[in-house]
Design a protein around this motif. Structure first.
Motif, short mmCIF file in Angstrom:
data_model
loop_
_atom_site.label_atom_id
_atom_site.label_comp_id
_atom_site.label_asym_id
_atom_site.label_seq_id
_atom_site.Cartn_x
_atom_site.Cartn_y
_atom_site.Cartn_z
N LEU A 104 5.73 53.29 -49.04
CA LEU A 104 4.64 53.59 -49.96
C LEU A 104 5.12 53.52 -51.41
CD1 LEU A 104 1.64 54.42 -49.95
CD2 LEU A 104 2.40 56.81 -50.02
N ALA A 105 6.36 53.92 -51.65
CA ALA A 105 6.91 53.93 -53.00
C ALA A 105 7.10 52.54 -53.57
CB ALA A 105 8.24 54.68 -53.02
N SER A 106 6.96 51.51 -52.74
CA SER A 106 7.06 50.14 -53.25
C SER A 106 5.82 49.75 -54.05
CB SER A 106 7.27 49.16 -52.10
OG SER A 106 6.13 49.11 -51.26
N SER A 107 4.72 50.52 -53.89
CA SER A 107 3.48 50.18 -54.60
C SER A 107 3.01 51.28 -55.54
CB SER A 107 2.37 49.86 -53.59
OG SER A 107 2.15 50.95 -52.71
N CYS A 108 3.65 52.46 -55.51
CA CYS A 108 3.27 53.54 -56.42
C CYS A 108 4.43 54.53 -56.54
CB CYS A 108 2.01 54.26 -55.93
SG CYS A 108 2.20 55.06 -54.33
N ASP A 109 4.38 55.39 -57.56
CA ASP A 109 5.40 56.43 -57.72
C ASP A 109 5.15 57.55 -56.71
OD1 ASP A 109 6.58 55.10 -59.84
OD2 ASP A 109 5.36 56.13 -61.35
N THR B 102 -9.20 57.68 -54.40
CA THR B 102 -9.11 57.82 -55.85
C THR B 102 -10.24 57.07 -56.55
OG1 THR B 102 -7.50 56.00 -55.89
CG2 THR B 102 -6.63 58.24 -55.86
N SER B 103 -10.66 55.94 -55.97
CA SER B 103 -11.78 55.19 -56.55
C SER B 103 -13.06 56.01 -56.47
CB SER B 103 -11.94 53.86 -55.81
OG SER B 103 -13.05 53.15 -56.29
N ARG B 104 -13.29 56.68 -55.33
CA ARG B 104 -14.49 57.52 -55.20
C ARG B 104 -14.46 58.68 -56.19
NH1 ARG B 104 -13.38 56.86 -49.64
NH2 ARG B 104 -12.50 58.98 -49.55
N MET B 105 -13.25 59.19 -56.43
CA MET B 105 -13.11 60.34 -57.33
C MET B 105 -13.47 59.94 -58.77
SD MET B 105 -11.99 63.55 -56.97
CE MET B 105 -11.38 64.92 -57.97
N TYR C 235 -6.91 65.05 -52.30
CA TYR C 235 -5.78 65.25 -51.39
C TYR C 235 -6.18 64.87 -49.96
CZ TYR C 235 -8.03 69.65 -49.92
OH TYR C 235 -8.90 70.59 -49.42
N ALA C 236 -5.14 64.62 -49.16
CA ALA C 236 -5.28 64.41 -47.72
C ALA C 236 -4.40 65.42 -47.02
CB ALA C 236 -4.87 62.99 -47.33
N VAL C 237 -4.77 65.79 -45.80
CA VAL C 237 -4.01 66.77 -45.05
C VAL C 237 -3.75 66.25 -43.64
CG1 VAL C 237 -6.10 68.00 -44.33
CG2 VAL C 237 -3.91 69.21 -44.34
N GLN C 238 -2.57 66.55 -43.13
CA GLN C 238 -2.20 66.10 -41.78
C GLN C 238 -2.88 66.95 -40.72
OE1 GLN C 238 1.98 65.07 -40.17
NE2 GLN C 238 1.77 67.24 -39.70
N VAL C 239 -3.31 66.30 -39.63
CA VAL C 239 -3.75 67.00 -38.43
C VAL C 239 -3.09 66.32 -37.23
CG1 VAL C 239 -5.68 67.78 -37.02
CG2 VAL C 239 -5.97 67.58 -39.48
N SER D 92 -1.78 50.97 -44.57
CA SER D 92 -3.03 51.65 -44.26
C SER D 92 -3.21 52.89 -45.13
CB SER D 92 -3.06 52.04 -42.78
OG SER D 92 -2.99 50.92 -41.95
N LEU D 93 -2.13 53.61 -45.34
CA LEU D 93 -2.19 54.82 -46.14
C LEU D 93 -2.55 54.50 -47.59
CD1 LEU D 93 -1.79 57.87 -46.01
CD2 LEU D 93 0.66 57.51 -46.33
N GLN D 94 -1.96 53.44 -48.12
CA GLN D 94 -2.27 53.04 -49.48
C GLN D 94 -3.74 52.66 -49.63
OE1 GLN D 94 0.08 52.85 -52.43
NE2 GLN D 94 -2.06 53.11 -53.07
N THR D 95 -4.29 51.97 -48.64
CA THR D 95 -5.70 51.60 -48.66
C THR D 95 -6.60 52.84 -48.69
OG1 THR D 95 -5.26 49.54 -47.46
CG2 THR D 95 -7.52 50.36 -47.41
N LEU D 96 -6.25 53.85 -47.89
CA LEU D 96 -7.03 55.09 -47.87
C LEU D 96 -6.93 55.83 -49.20
CD1 LEU D 96 -6.06 56.31 -44.29
CD2 LEU D 96 -8.36 55.66 -45.03
#
Length: 359
Positions: free
Chosen positions: A19-24, A354-357, A111-115, A345-349
């Motif tokens: 994930l860090a390859s596309s964002c901090d 963030t776009s909706r926000m 935010y997202a939370v694990q389940v 997939s995580l980056q897409t989510l």
């Protein structure tokens, strides 16, 4: 920013390295942790390819996954990094999720939370309240299986449906060319009743042609040791040592058993073994059938020790079949369960949230 006690171990950071390859990415982890397999606390580690920051934070309740709390102010931490998105790799009913989700709402950080939990739980009223509050405000959940997603929805999640499973690092090795040790059964995991240790013990006792290699530790270790020199107990292995372990066995068994308080939440060893080209024979318990539906794991009915023994012997003694199952499993895992695939997939989510926000 990612808050995760699991990421105190370097291997669990691998997906965030992608994930860090596309964002901090900043990881917030306990400075030290303890678990049931280690007597002494161990310090936070770093995955070799992770280029982001790691904040190793003093933590109350080390070793208690749902009842620990990081000793820093979440709101200040989020502001200091100009955080655009927060991932809580903790269950929604944990202290840590309540602590950080509350700060994220005040700071207007999605935010997202694990389940991962896949069983209904009877929580005290305050825990039910904060679990629902954490989930109802989440942009999405990191549901580790379809059943975990359903459980999240029963607890109050109303956002976008998505399953974000655990992953493995994709190997570049060609498992089809490795030597094949006929008749060597592998077992990986905690040596406890729920993981089917007694089933493995009876499996080996019923067939003197099989040998067993065990990667793991726990209270039932003496039961396996009593089987004598046909069992090799290796203890808890590092990720690097696990690669050699998988190369040394002809089949891996995963006979997890459902208990009143626990059901197999994923069966990570299934994808690890198959990614290494090793066939897997497993009980159809918990979330294992879902994982098997996307891979090449061979299932037998939970608790059917006769079927477990028969299929394990067939696979362990038939090199051609074992190689075919191993190759099919490796292809499937690399299509569905690598950290690279999951990070994408995580980056897409995250982008969608963030776009909706911003609208």
């Amino acid at each position: 920013m990612v808050v995760s006690h699991a990421c105190v171990m370097s291997a669990n950071q691998a997906v965030y390295a992608h994930l860090a390859s596309s964002c901090d990415v900043t990881l917030v982890v306990p400075a030290t942790w303890r678990d049931e397999l280690r007597r002494e606390p161990y310090p936070a580690q770093r995955w070799s390819d992770f280029v982001g920051e790691i904040w190793a934070v003093r933590t109350l309740g080390r070793g208690r996954p749902q009842r620990h709390l990081s000793l820093l102010r979440p709101g200040r931490a989020l502001r200091s990094r100009n955080t655009e998105f927060l991932i809580l790799e903790e269950e929604p009913f944990s202290f840590q999720s309540l602590w950080w989700a509350s700060a994220a709402r005040r700071a207007k950080v999605p935010y997202a939370v694990q389940v991962a939990e896949n069983l209904p739980r009877e929580f005290p009223a305050p825990v039910r309240w904060w679990c629902r509050r954490v989930l109802s405000n989440a942009a999405f959940v990191l549901a580790r299986s379809p059943q975990a997603l359903l459980q999240a929805q029963k607890w109050g999640f109303r956002g976008q449906d998505a399953v974000v499973p655990h992953g493995v690092e994709g190997s570049v090795a060609d498992a089809s060319t490795r030597s094949w040790p006929v008749g060597v059964v592998g077992f990986v995991g905690r040596l406890v009743e729920a993981k089917g240790v007694e089933d493995v013990t009876r499996l080996l006792a019923s067939d003197e042609t099989l040998t067993l290699r065990v990667a793991g530790d726990g209270p039932l270790k003496p039961r396996l040791a009593a089987l004598g020199d046909r069992v090799e107990l290796l203890g808890t292995l590092t990720p690097e040592e696990m690669a050699a372990f998988y190369a040394s066995v002809s089949v891996v068994v995963v006979p997890s058993r459902t208990t009143p308080t626990w059901s197999e939440q994923f069966g990570r060893v299934i994808i690890e073994a198959q990614e290494a080209g090793v066939p897997v024979v497993a009980y159809d318990s918990g979330e294992i059938p879902w994982v098997a539906s996307l891979t090449a794991a061979v299932l037998v009915p939970e608790g059917d020790e006769t079927a477990l023994g028969r299929v394990t012997r067939e696979v362990a003694g038939d090199e051609a079949r074992a190689r075919a199952l191993g190759a099919e499993g490796a292809r499937a895992v690399r299509a569905h369960f690598t950290n690279d695939v999951i990070a994408t997939s995580l980056q897409t989510l995250i982008d969608a949230a963030t776009s909706r926000m911003k609208k």
